[in-house]
Enzyme design. Structure first.
Site, PDB file in Angstrom:
ATOM      1  N   CYS A   2      19.505 -72.763  11.603  1.00 48.91           N
ATOM      2  CA  CYS A   2      18.384 -73.472  11.006  1.00 48.91           C
ATOM      3  C   CYS A   2      18.847 -74.452   9.938  1.00 48.91           C
ATOM      4  O   CYS A   2      19.857 -74.232   9.274  1.00 48.91           O
ATOM      5  CB  CYS A   2      17.436 -72.472  10.357  1.00 48.91           C
ATOM      6  SG  CYS A   2      16.900 -71.190  11.463  1.00 48.91           S
ATOM      7  N   ARG A  27      24.280 -78.069  14.242  1.00 56.01           N
ATOM      8  CA  ARG A  27      24.344 -76.657  13.890  1.00 56.01           C
ATOM      9  C   ARG A  27      23.648 -75.775  14.924  1.00 56.01           C
ATOM     10  O   ARG A  27      23.817 -74.569  14.909  1.00 56.01           O
ATOM     11  CB  ARG A  27      23.699 -76.445  12.523  1.00 56.01           C
ATOM     12  CG  ARG A  27      24.425 -77.171  11.403  1.00 56.01           C
ATOM     13  CD  ARG A  27      23.573 -77.237  10.174  1.00 56.01           C
ATOM     14  NE  ARG A  27      23.338 -75.938   9.625  1.00 56.01           N
ATOM     15  CZ  ARG A  27      24.050 -75.380   8.656  1.00 56.01           C
ATOM     16  NH1 ARG A  27      25.040 -76.037   8.128  1.00 56.01           N
ATOM     17  NH2 ARG A  27      23.783 -74.190   8.207  1.00 56.01           N
ATOM     18  N   TRP A  74      16.274 -72.115  14.675  1.00 52.42           N
ATOM     19  CA  TRP A  74      17.003 -71.373  15.722  1.00 52.42           C
ATOM     20  C   TRP A  74      16.314 -70.019  15.787  1.00 52.42           C
ATOM     21  O   TRP A  74      16.390 -69.239  14.838  1.00 52.42           O
ATOM     22  CB  TRP A  74      18.475 -71.249  15.334  1.00 52.42           C
ATOM     23  CG  TRP A  74      19.345 -70.681  16.403  1.00 52.42           C
ATOM     24  CD1 TRP A  74      19.924 -71.357  17.439  1.00 52.42           C
ATOM     25  CD2 TRP A  74      19.773 -69.317  16.536  1.00 52.42           C
ATOM     26  NE1 TRP A  74      20.678 -70.492  18.210  1.00 52.42           N
ATOM     27  CE2 TRP A  74      20.600 -69.234  17.681  1.00 52.42           C
ATOM     28  CE3 TRP A  74      19.541 -68.154  15.808  1.00 52.42           C
ATOM     29  CZ2 TRP A  74      21.191 -68.053  18.099  1.00 52.42           C
ATOM     30  CZ3 TRP A  74      20.129 -66.968  16.229  1.00 52.42           C
ATOM     31  CH2 TRP A  74      20.941 -66.930  17.372  1.00 52.42           C
ATOM     32  N   ASN A 100      15.114 -70.683   6.012  1.00 54.81           N
ATOM     33  CA  ASN A 100      16.330 -70.261   6.725  1.00 54.81           C
ATOM     34  C   ASN A 100      16.610 -68.823   6.320  1.00 54.81           C
ATOM     35  O   ASN A 100      16.476 -68.486   5.149  1.00 54.81           O
ATOM     36  CB  ASN A 100      17.542 -71.096   6.299  1.00 54.81           C
ATOM     37  CG  ASN A 100      17.497 -72.498   6.838  1.00 54.81           C
ATOM     38  OD1 ASN A 100      16.612 -72.844   7.610  1.00 54.81           O
ATOM     39  ND2 ASN A 100      18.452 -73.313   6.424  1.00 54.81           N
ATOM     40  N   GLY A 101      17.084 -68.019   7.259  1.00 58.16           N
ATOM     41  CA  GLY A 101      17.415 -66.631   6.919  1.00 58.16           C
ATOM     42  C   GLY A 101      16.488 -65.677   7.642  1.00 58.16           C
ATOM     43  O   GLY A 101      15.781 -66.062   8.582  1.00 58.16           O
ATOM     44  N   GLU A 483      40.545 -66.804  23.327  1.00 52.89           N
ATOM     45  CA  GLU A 483      39.917 -68.047  22.870  1.00 52.89           C
ATOM     46  C   GLU A 483      39.600 -68.968  24.059  1.00 52.89           C
ATOM     47  O   GLU A 483      38.537 -69.575  24.118  1.00 52.89           O
ATOM     48  CB  GLU A 483      40.844 -68.731  21.850  1.00 52.89           C
ATOM     49  CG  GLU A 483      40.407 -70.094  21.362  1.00 52.89           C
ATOM     50  CD  GLU A 483      39.038 -70.116  20.695  1.00 52.89           C
ATOM     51  OE1 GLU A 483      38.452 -69.052  20.445  1.00 52.89           O
ATOM     52  OE2 GLU A 483      38.536 -71.232  20.464  1.00 52.89           O
ATOM     53  N   GLU A 490      31.214 -70.303  26.625  1.00 50.84           N
ATOM     54  CA  GLU A 490      30.167 -70.834  25.753  1.00 50.84           C
ATOM     55  C   GLU A 490      29.680 -72.212  26.165  1.00 50.84           C
ATOM     56  O   GLU A 490      28.524 -72.543  25.942  1.00 50.84           O
ATOM     57  CB  GLU A 490      30.574 -70.791  24.265  1.00 50.84           C
ATOM     58  CG  GLU A 490      31.720 -71.645  23.875  1.00 50.84           C
ATOM     59  CD  GLU A 490      32.138 -71.420  22.422  1.00 50.84           C
ATOM     60  OE1 GLU A 490      31.326 -70.927  21.627  1.00 50.84           O
ATOM     61  OE2 GLU A 490      33.280 -71.753  22.092  1.00 50.84           O
ATOM     62  N   HIS A 506      44.931 -52.237  34.413  1.00 51.01           N
ATOM     63  CA  HIS A 506      44.166 -51.034  34.056  1.00 51.01           C
ATOM     64  C   HIS A 506      42.667 -51.222  34.261  1.00 51.01           C
ATOM     65  O   HIS A 506      41.875 -50.583  33.602  1.00 51.01           O
ATOM     66  CB  HIS A 506      44.485 -50.641  32.613  1.00 51.01           C
ATOM     67  CG  HIS A 506      45.939 -50.378  32.413  1.00 51.01           C
ATOM     68  ND1 HIS A 506      46.556 -49.232  32.843  1.00 51.01           N
ATOM     69  CD2 HIS A 506      46.923 -51.163  31.886  1.00 51.01           C
ATOM     70  CE1 HIS A 506      47.853 -49.302  32.573  1.00 51.01           C
ATOM     71  NE2 HIS A 506      48.103 -50.461  31.992  1.00 51.01           N
ATOM     72  N   LYS A 605      25.994 -73.701  15.531  1.00 45.84           N
ATOM     73  CA  LYS A 605      27.306 -73.992  14.960  1.00 45.84           C
ATOM     74  C   LYS A 605      27.613 -73.061  13.803  1.00 45.84           C
ATOM     75  O   LYS A 605      28.745 -72.658  13.597  1.00 45.84           O
ATOM     76  CB  LYS A 605      27.334 -75.459  14.506  1.00 45.84           C
ATOM     77  CG  LYS A 605      28.654 -75.916  13.924  1.00 45.84           C
ATOM     78  CD  LYS A 605      29.724 -75.923  14.984  1.00 45.84           C
ATOM     79  CE  LYS A 605      31.106 -76.226  14.440  1.00 45.84           C
ATOM     80  NZ  LYS A 605      32.141 -75.794  15.397  1.00 45.84           N
TER      81      LYS A 605
HETATM   82  C1  F6R Z   1      33.176 -70.618  19.088  1.00 46.31           C
HETATM   83  C2  F6R Z   1      32.479 -70.739  17.825  1.00 46.31           C
HETATM   84  C3  F6R Z   1      31.998 -69.496  17.154  1.00 46.31           C
HETATM   85  C4  F6R Z   1      32.476 -69.501  15.702  1.00 46.31           C
HETATM   86  C5  F6R Z   1      31.914 -68.285  14.950  1.00 46.31           C
HETATM   87  C6  F6R Z   1      32.443 -68.211  13.524  1.00 46.31           C
HETATM   88  O1  F6R Z   1      33.534 -71.863  19.600  1.00 46.31           O
HETATM   89  O2  F6R Z   1      32.294 -71.813  17.324  1.00 46.31           O
HETATM   90  O3  F6R Z   1      32.449 -68.368  17.823  1.00 46.31           O
HETATM   91  O4  F6R Z   1      33.875 -69.496  15.697  1.00 46.31           O
HETATM   92  O5  F6R Z   1      30.529 -68.361  14.927  1.00 46.31           O
HETATM   93  O6  F6R Z   1      32.113 -69.350  12.819  1.00 46.31           O
HETATM   94  P1  F6R Z   1      32.838 -69.722  11.463  1.00 46.31           P
HETATM   95  O7  F6R Z   1      34.275 -69.985  11.760  1.00 46.31           O
HETATM   96  O8  F6R Z   1      32.119 -70.936  10.969  1.00 46.31           O
HETATM   97  O9  F6R Z   1      32.685 -68.547  10.546  1.00 46.31           O
END
Ligand code: F6R
Length: 610
Positions: A2, A27, A74, A100-101, A483, A490, A506, A605
């Site tokens: 948000c 975001r 969001w 927000n929150g 990763e 995603e 396994h 984000k």
């Molecule tokens: C993956 C991604 C998320 C963030 C996670 C942590 O591409 O962007 O998995 O890595 O939400 O976010 P930060 O690093 O901002 O704490």
């Protein structure tokens, strides 16, 4: 997640609010809305979907006035609908609020309000706040906000306006960032300074439990009892990333950020590597050499991609500094009570510096008396400000929802910290100097790795129809396998799993068939032969193999169906170089699947709720 933008001043508010929200779009959100005030009326406009929907709606139904608040939502409580979008109003439609929150005790509060006859118009937790503030409102909005918040459990960053107090915005924060902006045309409130770039010259961050009042020409920040507090006002430039927040010639932020990595890695190292004493130096760690030597264990905590970087950090710290490390998901760590002695340092890794779980884990560690450090990208974010010490990535703004350059910069910073710790222990000056030389060669190696893009395109075209993909690597490259699989799922919504290559025997090997490709991370190194055997096991079961391998490696190309070449670097730096083709592969497959790469479904984000 948000976003909040508010404005009160000498210009029409709605274009400013829309532009501010546009800058927070990255975001992640699923609906947007705003409310403006003109003396005797509040003008509410809100729409589910992208900001373009709201802009279209405003085209037909303009919201006049030089005073307003806005929001990108969001969804947490209640679906992404017009009705649930913010702002929310009280029953008399004379108080409006964005939030927000999460209000954790909203169900009990809602029940009480409903018993008193209040009718709710949405399924959100936020709406209780609008009604509570309304209940306490007798012409003084700041006092009503204060009284309402006293009943609330949870987290909030809020902005509120009242019809009867034209030009006034009241804001408050607990666990969700808010920043006041001061500009020539008026006063601003936002959840992120990036929304105010070009509008405000000066910014002031609110601390938890502070309340702010903004008028066209003035602002004030007070504590929870409404007593004035002293704050520091800073130039907004100090808080904006040093990178270009526009896409330039790139079709997507994600691709731009992938290609920025030679530069972002150079920025992470700039001024930090010293040949004189063959070590690294950091301005903000705030630890003396003696304190550094006393660290005998590190707990790294993070979420998502940052968690994967921390896993690489575990290998790095243990190999280069001989310091034992544990890596914990922040969301788990915050509720565990693991035995940790005083000399354990807690290191939080986060791109945004606002991830709710990571922030909570950091606070819990501080409460227990541990030294807390942070590796963070967003300058002046909550985590950067609350940790005892830290190191910035200086990667510039990362706008693409899928994290790319933050990962490689985190690994680079972890390598430098491992070097620093190692040099206070067993690493000789010659060993330290070798690590510095290896690190300094990394931006060029990444530039070379980016040349694999054509190979990646061919592989992407061949496998874009796959519904399952395995990513396999060992040692330093096991976290990179995780990763790579996270990147693919995603942004392309294809199911992918990362595993330590030998572990697939396994269980996961049962998934292997001719339609399930396996991406092997197999550059030359200590476990090369072992990984080659794992690759043969997949081939023997008819599974297609894509190998990320040292350029020109014939042994690999004799077994793998497809090879993506990368340059050779020392093993402990392979995570940085091998991440590049995996980022590109996810990007290209997502494009072929027709996905919105920069705004993948359901993702945000910056994850500011639990
Ligand atoms: C993956 C991604 C998320 C963030 C996670 C942590 O591409 O962007 O998995 O890595 O939400 O976010 P930060 O690093 O901002 O704490």
């Amino acid at each position: 997640m948000c976003g909040i933008v508010g404005f009160t001043g000498r210009r029409e508010a709605s274009p400013i609010l829309l532009e501010g929200l546009r800058r927070l779009e990255y975001r992640g959100y699923d609906s947007a809305g705003l409310v403006t005030g003109t003396g005797n009326e509040l003008h509410l406009r809100k729409k589910a979907g992208r900001l373009a929907e709201l802009a279209k709606h405003l085209g037909m139904h303009p919201a006049p006035g030089c005073h307003g608040i806005s929001h990108t939502r969001w969804a947490t409580h209640g679906g992404a609908t017009d009705r649930n979008s913010h702002p929310h109003l009280n029953e008399r439609n004379d108080i409006a609020l964005v939030h927000n929150g999460v209000i954790e005790n909203f169900a009990a509060l809602k029940h009480q309000l409903q018993s008193a006859g209040v009718r709710f118009r949405s399924d959100t937790d936020t709406e209780v706040l609008a009604h509570l503030i309304s209940h306490y409102y007798h012409g003084d909005l700041a006092t009503a906000v204060r009284q309402a918040l006293a009943l609330v459990k949870g987290t909030y960053g809020i902005a509120v306006i009242a019809k009867a107090e034209p030009g006034l915005i009241v804001g408050a924060r607990l666990g969700s960032p808010l920043v006041v902006g001061v500009g020539e045309d008026g006063t601003y409130l936002a959840s992120d300074a990036n929304a105010l770039a070009g509008f405000a010259d000066k910014v002031v961050y609110l601390a938890d439990r502070q309340i702010c009042t903004l008028t066209e020409t003035d602002w004030e920040i007070r504590d929870q009892d409404l007593a004035p507090v002293s704050v520091s006002v800073a130039d907004i430039g100090n808080f904006l990333g040093n990178g270009d927040a526009e896409k330039g010639d790139f079709p997507h932020y994600m691709l731009k950020e992938i290609y920025e990595q030679p530069e972002s890695l150079a920025n992470a190292m700039r001024g930090r590597l010293a040949n004189d004493d063959a070590t690294a130096h950091f301005g903000g760690l705030n630890l003396s050499a003696q304190q550094l030597r006393q660290i005998d264990r590190v707990v790294m905590t993070a979420c998502g991609t940052s968690y994967h970087a921390a896993m690489v950090g575990e290998y790095l710290f243990e190999e280069l500094a001989r310091v034992p490390v544990e890596v914990e998901y922040a969301s788990e760590f915050r509720y565990r009570n693991p035995p940790m002695d005083r000399s354990t340092v807690v290191l939080a890794l986060t791109q945004s510096g606002e991830t709710a779980d990571t922030l909570a884990a950091l606070r819990e560690s501080k409460r227990m008396g541990h030294t807390t450090l942070a590796i963070c990208n967003a300058v002046a974010s909550s985590i950067a400000r609350e940790a005892d010490g830290g190191v910035y990535l200086y990667a510039g703004p990362e706008i693409g929802v899928a994290s790319t350059k933050a990962f490689t910069s985190q690994v680079c910073v972890l390598t430098m910290i491992a070097l620093y710790l190692g040099r206070t222990r067993h690493l000789s000056s010659a060993q330290g100097q070798k690590i510095i030389d290896d690190l300094q060669a990394i931006p060029d190696a990444v530039r070379k790795a980016l040349e694999c893009h054509d190979h990646v395109n061919r592989v992407a075209a061949k496998y874009a129809d796959a519904r399952n993909v395995l990513y396999l690597g060992r040692q330093y490259l096991y976290p990179v396998a995780l990763e790579g699989s996270l990147k693919l799922k995603e942004i392309s919504y294809i199911h992918a799993e990362g595993y330590p290559a030998a572990e697939m025997k396994h269980g996961p090997i049962a998934l292997v068939d001719e339609n399930t490709p396996s991406v092997f991370l197999v550059p030359r190194g200590n476990v090369f032969d072992k990984v080659m055997s794992n690759m043969q096991e997949i081939k023997a079961r008819g599974g297609p193999v894509i190998a990320i391998a040292s350029a020109g490696d014939r042994e690999v190309s004799a077994v793998a169906d497809d090879v993506i070449p990368i340059p050779d670097v020392p093993e402990y730096l392979q995570p940085i170089v091998t991440a590049i083709p995996l980022q590109l592969l996810a990007y290209e497959i997502a494009l072929l699947c027709g996905c919105d790469v920069d705004k993948p479904r359901n993702l945000a984000k910056s994850v500011t709720v639990e």
